[in-house]
Scaffold this motif. Sequence first.
Motif, PDB file in Angstrom:
ATOM      1  N   GLY A   7       0.851  -1.201   0.000  1.00  0.00           N
ATOM      2  CA  GLY A   7       0.000   0.000   0.000  1.00  0.00           C
ATOM      3  C   GLY A   7       0.878   1.239   0.000  1.00  0.00           C
ATOM      4  O   GLY A   7       1.079   1.869   1.029  1.00  0.00           O
ATOM      5  N   THR A   8       1.393   1.567  -1.190  1.00  0.00           N
ATOM      6  CA  THR A   8       2.343   2.686  -1.262  1.00  0.00           C
ATOM      7  C   THR A   8       1.606   3.941  -1.732  1.00  0.00           C
ATOM      8  O   THR A   8       1.755   4.387  -2.861  1.00  0.00           O
ATOM      9  CB  THR A   8       3.523   2.327  -2.198  1.00  0.00           C
ATOM     10  N   GLY A   9       0.769   4.460  -0.831  1.00  0.00           N
ATOM     11  CA  GLY A   9       0.040   5.702  -1.124  1.00  0.00           C
ATOM     12  C   GLY A   9       0.758   6.871  -0.486  1.00  0.00           C
ATOM     13  O   GLY A   9       1.984   6.973  -0.556  1.00  0.00           O
ATOM     14  N   ASN A  10      -0.003   7.753   0.188  1.00  0.00           N
ATOM     15  CA  ASN A  10       0.613   8.940   0.797  1.00  0.00           C
ATOM     16  C   ASN A  10       1.663   8.551   1.829  1.00  0.00           C
ATOM     17  O   ASN A  10       2.818   8.974   1.747  1.00  0.00           O
ATOM     18  CB  ASN A  10      -0.462   9.804   1.475  1.00  0.00           C
ATOM     19  N   MET A  11       1.265   7.744   2.817  1.00  0.00           N
ATOM     20  CA  MET A  11       2.193   7.423   3.904  1.00  0.00           C
ATOM     21  C   MET A  11       3.269   6.441   3.459  1.00  0.00           C
ATOM     22  O   MET A  11       4.449   6.660   3.702  1.00  0.00           O
ATOM     23  CB  MET A  11       1.406   6.881   5.115  1.00  0.00           C
ATOM     24  N   GLY A  12       2.855   5.364   2.779  1.00  0.00           N
ATOM     25  CA  GLY A  12       3.850   4.387   2.297  1.00  0.00           C
ATOM     26  C   GLY A  12       4.845   5.062   1.359  1.00  0.00           C
ATOM     27  O   GLY A  12       6.056   4.805   1.432  1.00  0.00           O
ATOM     28  N   LYS A  35      -2.890  -0.915  -5.427  1.00  0.00           N
ATOM     29  CA  LYS A  35      -4.068  -1.707  -5.824  1.00  0.00           C
ATOM     30  C   LYS A  35      -4.391  -1.534  -7.318  1.00  0.00           C
ATOM     31  O   LYS A  35      -4.680  -2.495  -8.015  1.00  0.00           O
ATOM     32  CB  LYS A  35      -5.252  -1.236  -4.964  1.00  0.00           C
ATOM     33  N   GLY A  39      -2.676   3.752  -9.676  1.00  0.00           N
ATOM     34  CA  GLY A  39      -1.735   3.787  -8.560  1.00  0.00           C
ATOM     35  C   GLY A  39      -0.351   3.329  -8.994  1.00  0.00           C
ATOM     36  O   GLY A  39       0.664   3.904  -8.592  1.00  0.00           O
ATOM     37  N   LYS A  71      -5.111   1.534   3.948  1.00  0.00           N
ATOM     38  CA  LYS A  71      -6.086   2.131   4.857  1.00  0.00           C
ATOM     39  C   LYS A  71      -6.505   1.067   5.885  1.00  0.00           C
ATOM     40  O   LYS A  71      -6.554  -0.127   5.552  1.00  0.00           O
ATOM     41  CB  LYS A  71      -7.314   2.618   4.087  1.00  0.00           C
ATOM     42  N   PHE A  74      -8.636  -1.971   5.012  1.00  0.00           N
ATOM     43  CA  PHE A  74      -8.122  -3.001   4.092  1.00  0.00           C
ATOM     44  C   PHE A  74      -7.109  -3.932   4.763  1.00  0.00           C
ATOM     45  O   PHE A  74      -6.626  -4.876   4.137  1.00  0.00           O
ATOM     46  CB  PHE A  74      -7.454  -2.363   2.862  1.00  0.00           C
ATOM     47  N   VAL A  96       1.289   0.547   9.900  1.00  0.00           N
ATOM     48  CA  VAL A  96       1.132   1.978  10.196  1.00  0.00           C
ATOM     49  C   VAL A  96      -0.353   2.355  10.248  1.00  0.00           C
ATOM     50  O   VAL A  96      -0.699   3.525  10.364  1.00  0.00           O
ATOM     51  CB  VAL A  96       1.872   2.898   9.179  1.00  0.00           C
ATOM     52  N   ALA A  98      -3.755   3.353  11.394  1.00  0.00           N
ATOM     53  CA  ALA A  98      -4.237   3.998  12.618  1.00  0.00           C
ATOM     54  C   ALA A  98      -5.374   3.172  13.209  1.00  0.00           C
ATOM     55  O   ALA A  98      -6.231   2.654  12.479  1.00  0.00           O
ATOM     56  CB  ALA A  98      -4.705   5.404  12.289  1.00  0.00           C
ATOM     57  N   PRO A 125       3.990   7.178  12.005  1.00  0.00           N
ATOM     58  CA  PRO A 125       4.841   8.267  11.546  1.00  0.00           C
ATOM     59  C   PRO A 125       3.978   9.464  11.161  1.00  0.00           C
ATOM     60  O   PRO A 125       2.783   9.311  10.940  1.00  0.00           O
ATOM     61  CB  PRO A 125       5.492   7.690  10.278  1.00  0.00           C
TER      62      PRO A 125
HETATM   63  N1  LIG Z   1      -1.354  10.080   6.206  1.00  0.00           N
HETATM   64  C1  LIG Z   1      -0.890  10.136   7.465  1.00  0.00           C
HETATM   65  O1  LIG Z   1      -0.508  11.177   8.012  1.00  0.00           O
HETATM   66  C2  LIG Z   1      -0.817   8.879   8.251  1.00  0.00           C
HETATM   67  C3  LIG Z   1      -0.156   8.912   9.468  1.00  0.00           C
HETATM   68  C4  LIG Z   1      -0.014   7.729  10.183  1.00  0.00           C
HETATM   69  C5  LIG Z   1      -0.580   6.560   9.696  1.00  0.00           C
HETATM   70  N2  LIG Z   1      -1.260   6.563   8.506  1.00  0.00           N
HETATM   71  C6  LIG Z   1      -1.834   5.305   8.041  1.00  0.00           C
HETATM   72  O2  LIG Z   1      -1.279   4.992   6.778  1.00  0.00           O
HETATM   73  C7  LIG Z   1      -2.190   4.133   6.087  1.00  0.00           C
HETATM   74  C8  LIG Z   1      -2.314   4.610   4.659  1.00  0.00           C
HETATM   75  O3  LIG Z   1      -2.874   5.906   4.648  1.00  0.00           O
HETATM   76  P1  LIG Z   1      -2.612   6.847   3.397  1.00  0.00           P
HETATM   77  O4  LIG Z   1      -3.026   8.202   3.810  1.00  0.00           O
HETATM   78  O5  LIG Z   1      -1.231   6.635   2.880  1.00  0.00           O
HETATM   79  O6  LIG Z   1      -3.679   6.207   2.346  1.00  0.00           O
HETATM   80  P2  LIG Z   1      -3.623   6.257   0.741  1.00  0.00           P
HETATM   81  O7  LIG Z   1      -2.873   7.442   0.276  1.00  0.00           O
HETATM   82  O8  LIG Z   1      -5.011   6.025   0.272  1.00  0.00           O
HETATM   83  O9  LIG Z   1      -2.725   4.984   0.355  1.00  0.00           O
HETATM   84  C9  LIG Z   1      -3.162   3.685   0.459  1.00  0.00           C
HETATM   85  C10 LIG Z   1      -2.511   2.882  -0.633  1.00  0.00           C
HETATM   86  O10 LIG Z   1      -2.893   1.532  -0.453  1.00  0.00           O
HETATM   87  C11 LIG Z   1      -3.072   0.968  -1.731  1.00  0.00           C
HETATM   88  N3  LIG Z   1      -3.930  -0.210  -1.601  1.00  0.00           N
HETATM   89  C12 LIG Z   1      -5.254  -0.288  -1.315  1.00  0.00           C
HETATM   90  N4  LIG Z   1      -5.640  -1.576  -1.280  1.00  0.00           N
HETATM   91  C13 LIG Z   1      -4.537  -2.316  -1.539  1.00  0.00           C
HETATM   92  C14 LIG Z   1      -4.289  -3.702  -1.676  1.00  0.00           C
HETATM   93  N5  LIG Z   1      -5.253  -4.608  -1.518  1.00  0.00           N
HETATM   94  N6  LIG Z   1      -3.030  -4.108  -1.961  1.00  0.00           N
HETATM   95  C15 LIG Z   1      -2.041  -3.213  -2.131  1.00  0.00           C
HETATM   96  N7  LIG Z   1      -2.206  -1.888  -2.030  1.00  0.00           N
HETATM   97  C16 LIG Z   1      -3.434  -1.449  -1.749  1.00  0.00           C
HETATM   98  C17 LIG Z   1      -3.680   2.060  -2.549  1.00  0.00           C
HETATM   99  O11 LIG Z   1      -3.431   1.761  -3.917  1.00  0.00           O
HETATM  100  P3  LIG Z   1      -3.985   2.696  -5.115  1.00  0.00           P
HETATM  101  O12 LIG Z   1      -3.034   3.867  -5.126  1.00  0.00           O
HETATM  102  O13 LIG Z   1      -3.857   1.851  -6.314  1.00  0.00           O
HETATM  103  O14 LIG Z   1      -5.377   3.067  -4.747  1.00  0.00           O
HETATM  104  C18 LIG Z   1      -2.906   3.278  -2.042  1.00  0.00           C
HETATM  105  O15 LIG Z   1      -1.739   3.484  -2.810  1.00  0.00           O
HETATM  106  C19 LIG Z   1      -3.519   4.188   6.833  1.00  0.00           C
HETATM  107  O16 LIG Z   1      -3.726   2.953   7.495  1.00  0.00           O
HETATM  108  C20 LIG Z   1      -3.344   5.308   7.822  1.00  0.00           C
HETATM  109  O17 LIG Z   1      -4.022   5.046   9.031  1.00  0.00           O
HETATM  110  C21 LIG Z   1      -1.369   7.695   7.765  1.00  0.00           C
END
Ligand SMILES: NC(=O)c1ccc[n+]([C@@H]2O[C@H](COP(=O)([O-])OP(=O)(O)OC[C@H]3O[C@@H](n4cnc5c(N)ncnc54)[C@H](OP(=O)(O)O)[C@@H]3O)[C@@H](O)[C@H]2O)c1
Length: 264
Positions: A7-12, A35, A39, A71, A74, A96, A98, A125
Amino acid sequence: MKLAIIGTGNMGGAIARGLIAAGSWQAGDLLCTVKSDSGLSRLQATLPGVKAGRDNRQAAREADIILLAVKPWFIGSVIEEIRPVLDFKRQLIISVAAGISLCELEELLAAPEEAEKPILFRAIPNTAVEVLDGVTFICRQNATDEQTAQVHDLFAALGYTLVTDEQHLAAGTALASCGIAFAMRYIRAAMEGGVELGFRPEEAARIVEHTVHGAAGLLLQSGLHPEVAIDKVTTAGGITIRGLNAMERSGFTAAVIDGLKASR
Ligand SMILES: NC(=O)c1ccc[n+]([C@@H]2O[C@H](COP(=O)([O-])OP(=O)(O)OC[C@H]3O[C@@H](n4cnc5c(N)ncnc54)[C@H](OP(=O)(O)O)[C@@H]3O)[C@@H](O)[C@H]2O)c1
């Protein structure tokens, strides 16, 4: 050593970019999954050199450390997907997500008859890990001190890192993760004030960003309590104390503490 980021979105993505920028990991040792097709295109454009894909099992199988960064809703399905290829004897698992506790993660990961327990970490983080000035809280389950040091060192390359107990994660999230937005709101407010005082918006933005950065730097370098450092720049009967007192009359400290408590 290979690190899978599931899951390499915003945080990854922020973690991956930070680790590469810090020089602590080679891009080629990061196995990053997403996913969707869109992405994957974004990943390839923003993280060149990493092994990018959509096959979570393959990434998890090859990795020594598996970072779950999807997220929270998931996490269950992703664990179910990669569970058959996990080797608890050699792999560290970091989530990571939450709000998903170590016990919940262990329950999702471990089959009841499984003798081996997963070596588990939760890491919270903030997004400033991307600029190597983040704050990360870590707590652990079934991990040795050596394994904990390994995970600590991974995040320490990205900023200040604190190993703590799980009860402190909610407060830590409010202070450091939501705290990024709180600090930005102060910056925005000061910018708007700067424009009213006669600076162009972009000048006001840079002035305030550097002022906040400099204030944090002074405190970090000196180790002084903020109030002692404030005394150093406050002349009796001067303009700084007038400004501070006016802000306090509008509830500055109380507003910050109320905001933190509301976020927690
Ligand atoms: N943002 C913060 O400040 C922060 C701080 C601490 C912790 N977190 C935690 O970090 C986690 C991610 O948050 P985020 O803000 O980075 O979310 P996000 O930007 O939506 O990133 C999630 C990533 O997961 C991918 N994904 C979804 N389903 C998947 C699957 N089955 N297999 C592989 N990849 C998959 C998505 O792919 P696609 O790009 O293809 O949709 C997306 O790249 C959350 O659990 C959150 O609680 C975030």
